[in-house]
Design a protein around this motif. Sequence first.
Motif, PDB file in Angstrom:
ATOM      1  N   GLU A  84      -8.697  11.119  -4.920  1.00 29.52           N
ATOM      2  CA  GLU A  84      -8.130   9.783  -5.139  1.00 29.52           C
ATOM      3  C   GLU A  84      -8.549   8.841  -3.994  1.00 29.52           C
ATOM      4  OE1 GLU A  84      -3.937   9.687  -6.196  1.00 29.52           O
ATOM      5  OE2 GLU A  84      -3.751   7.882  -4.979  1.00 29.52           O
ATOM      6  N   ASP A  85      -8.490   9.355  -2.761  1.00 32.10           N
ATOM      7  CA  ASP A  85      -8.920   8.526  -1.623  1.00 32.10           C
ATOM      8  C   ASP A  85     -10.389   8.128  -1.766  1.00 32.10           C
ATOM      9  OD1 ASP A  85      -6.442   8.592  -0.489  1.00 32.10           O
ATOM     10  OD2 ASP A  85      -6.899  10.210   0.923  1.00 32.10           O
ATOM     11  N   LEU A  86     -11.198   9.052  -2.243  1.00 33.62           N
ATOM     12  CA  LEU A  86     -12.618   8.740  -2.440  1.00 33.62           C
ATOM     13  C   LEU A  86     -12.787   7.671  -3.524  1.00 33.62           C
ATOM     14  CD1 LEU A  86     -14.239  12.290  -2.273  1.00 33.62           C
ATOM     15  CD2 LEU A  86     -14.636  10.388  -0.701  1.00 33.62           C
ATOM     16  N   ALA A  87     -12.026   7.821  -4.608  1.00 38.94           N
ATOM     17  CA  ALA A  87     -12.132   6.838  -5.703  1.00 38.94           C
ATOM     18  C   ALA A  87     -11.725   5.447  -5.225  1.00 38.94           C
ATOM     19  CB  ALA A  87     -11.261   7.285  -6.881  1.00 38.94           C
ATOM     20  N   ILE A  88     -10.710   5.384  -4.364  1.00 40.54           N
ATOM     21  CA  ILE A  88     -10.307   4.090  -3.791  1.00 40.54           C
ATOM     22  C   ILE A  88     -11.486   3.484  -3.039  1.00 40.54           C
ATOM     23  CG2 ILE A  88      -8.833   3.024  -2.020  1.00 40.54           C
ATOM     24  CD1 ILE A  88      -6.695   5.195  -2.803  1.00 40.54           C
ATOM     25  N   ARG A  99      -5.465  -2.595  -3.970  1.00 43.49           N
ATOM     26  CA  ARG A  99      -4.425  -2.399  -2.952  1.00 43.49           C
ATOM     27  C   ARG A  99      -3.628  -1.148  -3.302  1.00 43.49           C
ATOM     28  NH1 ARG A  99      -3.690  -7.789  -0.848  1.00 43.49           N
ATOM     29  NH2 ARG A  99      -5.710  -8.788  -1.272  1.00 43.49           N
ATOM     30  N   THR A 100      -3.302  -0.370  -2.278  1.00 46.26           N
ATOM     31  CA  THR A 100      -2.476   0.812  -2.512  1.00 46.26           C
ATOM     32  C   THR A 100      -1.096   0.681  -1.860  1.00 46.26           C
ATOM     33  OG1 THR A 100      -3.457   1.878  -0.584  1.00 46.26           O
ATOM     34  CG2 THR A 100      -4.450   2.366  -2.723  1.00 46.26           C
ATOM     35  N   ARG A 101      -0.893  -0.413  -1.152  1.00 47.98           N
ATOM     36  CA  ARG A 101       0.394  -0.675  -0.486  1.00 47.98           C
ATOM     37  C   ARG A 101       0.788  -2.121  -0.713  1.00 47.98           C
ATOM     38  NH1 ARG A 101       2.568   4.089   1.812  1.00 47.98           N
ATOM     39  NH2 ARG A 101       0.813   5.495   1.550  1.00 47.98           N
ATOM     40  N   ASN A 102       2.083  -2.358  -0.784  1.00 46.97           N
ATOM     41  CA  ASN A 102       2.543  -3.740  -0.929  1.00 46.97           C
ATOM     42  C   ASN A 102       2.596  -4.420   0.451  1.00 46.97           C
ATOM     43  OD1 ASN A 102       4.874  -2.853   0.344  1.00 46.97           O
ATOM     44  ND2 ASN A 102       6.051  -2.674  -1.552  1.00 46.97           N
ATOM     45  N   ARG A 103       3.100  -5.642   0.484  1.00 52.69           N
ATOM     46  CA  ARG A 103       3.120  -6.386   1.752  1.00 52.69           C
ATOM     47  C   ARG A 103       3.967  -5.690   2.822  1.00 52.69           C
ATOM     48  NH1 ARG A 103       3.290 -11.151  -1.509  1.00 52.69           N
ATOM     49  NH2 ARG A 103       1.280 -12.205  -1.427  1.00 52.69           N
ATOM     50  N   GLN A 104       4.920  -4.914   2.391  1.00 49.57           N
ATOM     51  CA  GLN A 104       5.777  -4.201   3.360  1.00 49.57           C
ATOM     52  C   GLN A 104       5.143  -2.867   3.796  1.00 49.57           C
ATOM     53  OE1 GLN A 104       7.221  -5.541   0.339  1.00 49.57           O
ATOM     54  NE2 GLN A 104       7.560  -7.324   1.637  1.00 49.57           N
ATOM     55  N   GLY A 105       3.952  -2.619   3.309  1.00 56.13           N
ATOM     56  CA  GLY A 105       3.273  -1.386   3.690  1.00 56.13           C
ATOM     57  C   GLY A 105       3.741  -0.172   2.919  1.00 56.13           C
ATOM     58  N   GLU A 106       4.467  -0.411   1.820  1.00 53.44           N
ATOM     59  CA  GLU A 106       4.963   0.717   1.035  1.00 53.44           C
ATOM     60  C   GLU A 106       4.109   0.914  -0.204  1.00 53.44           C
ATOM     61  OE1 GLU A 106       8.574  -1.173   0.223  1.00 53.44           O
ATOM     62  OE2 GLU A 106       9.573  -0.545   2.073  1.00 53.44           O
ATOM     63  N   GLN A 107       4.129   2.136  -0.715  1.00 49.06           N
ATOM     64  CA  GLN A 107       3.426   2.422  -1.961  1.00 49.06           C
ATOM     65  C   GLN A 107       4.097   1.634  -3.090  1.00 49.06           C
ATOM     66  OE1 GLN A 107       3.404   6.612  -2.860  1.00 49.06           O
ATOM     67  NE2 GLN A 107       1.691   6.420  -4.290  1.00 49.06           N
ATOM     68  N   PHE A 108       3.277   1.112  -4.006  1.00 47.46           N
ATOM     69  CA  PHE A 108       3.859   0.402  -5.152  1.00 47.46           C
ATOM     70  C   PHE A 108       4.704   1.384  -5.961  1.00 47.46           C
ATOM     71  CE2 PHE A 108      -0.087  -1.926  -4.289  1.00 47.46           C
ATOM     72  CZ  PHE A 108       0.416  -3.211  -4.159  1.00 47.46           C
TER      73      PHE A 108
END
Length: 248
Positions: A84-88, A99-108
């Motif tokens: 998954e990291d490679l696909a990103i 994006r894998t994190r929202n503005r607060q740095g959390e996972q969606f």
Amino acid sequence: MADLLDFNHREKPPSFADTVNGRIDAALVAENATRPQRDYLGSSRLGDICARRLQYEYLRVPRDPDGAFSGQSLRIFALGHVLEDLAIDWLRKAGFDLRTRNRQGEQFGFSVAGGRVQGHADGVILAGPDGFAGPALWECKSANAKNWREIAKHGVARAKPVYAAQIALYQAYLGLTEVPAVFTAVNKDTCEIWHERVPFDAALAQGTSDKAVNILRACDAGETLPRHTVDPEHFECRFCAWKVRCWE
Ligand code: SF4
């Protein structure tokens, strides 16, 4: 005769591979045992064919002795995260604003029913090349060659209804219904990649949400939900971690 040599009946010592592999598996299983167990219904699982199995998972019913995660299973999960990291990375290099994190740095993610149903999305694509305009849910899976070919031939909705249910529910709860989701599948055997757009399926999202409500209701009422089949040799049951508990 007693003093003749006899090397034929000695126990064969474990091979170097067996020894090292055994140590790795033991470490992975021990590490996994320290992870807190999920105390909610995971949305990625709600498309599962068997509501009873989902109920066992939610209630944290102990798995059968041979149903515990093996070192190999844990390595397969870990490999999925790496892919998954490679696909990103590949999508970003191709020009997608993923994006894998929202503005607060959390996972969606989302949490509903008082936190009893939760889901965490792989990412959201805001924009991309060739006029791609988001925001679109991004979901990524890795699959062996056989399963990957099924996905590439039939599309995720037909080949993997569990993934399609997950996508629909995430789209609904994350408010990403306007733009079709992007689904990536990585072939673990050949490193081929598959991409498709998945329009929002409102009926599937509703049905999956209703299923979650039904499971929670049954758990609260102390009811055991029906099996998905009357055949204990059904493919899904043969590989189920609760097969003994369920049928015997
Ligand atoms: S053994 Fe079969 S019917 Fe029972 S929980 Fe598992 S999948 Fe469902």
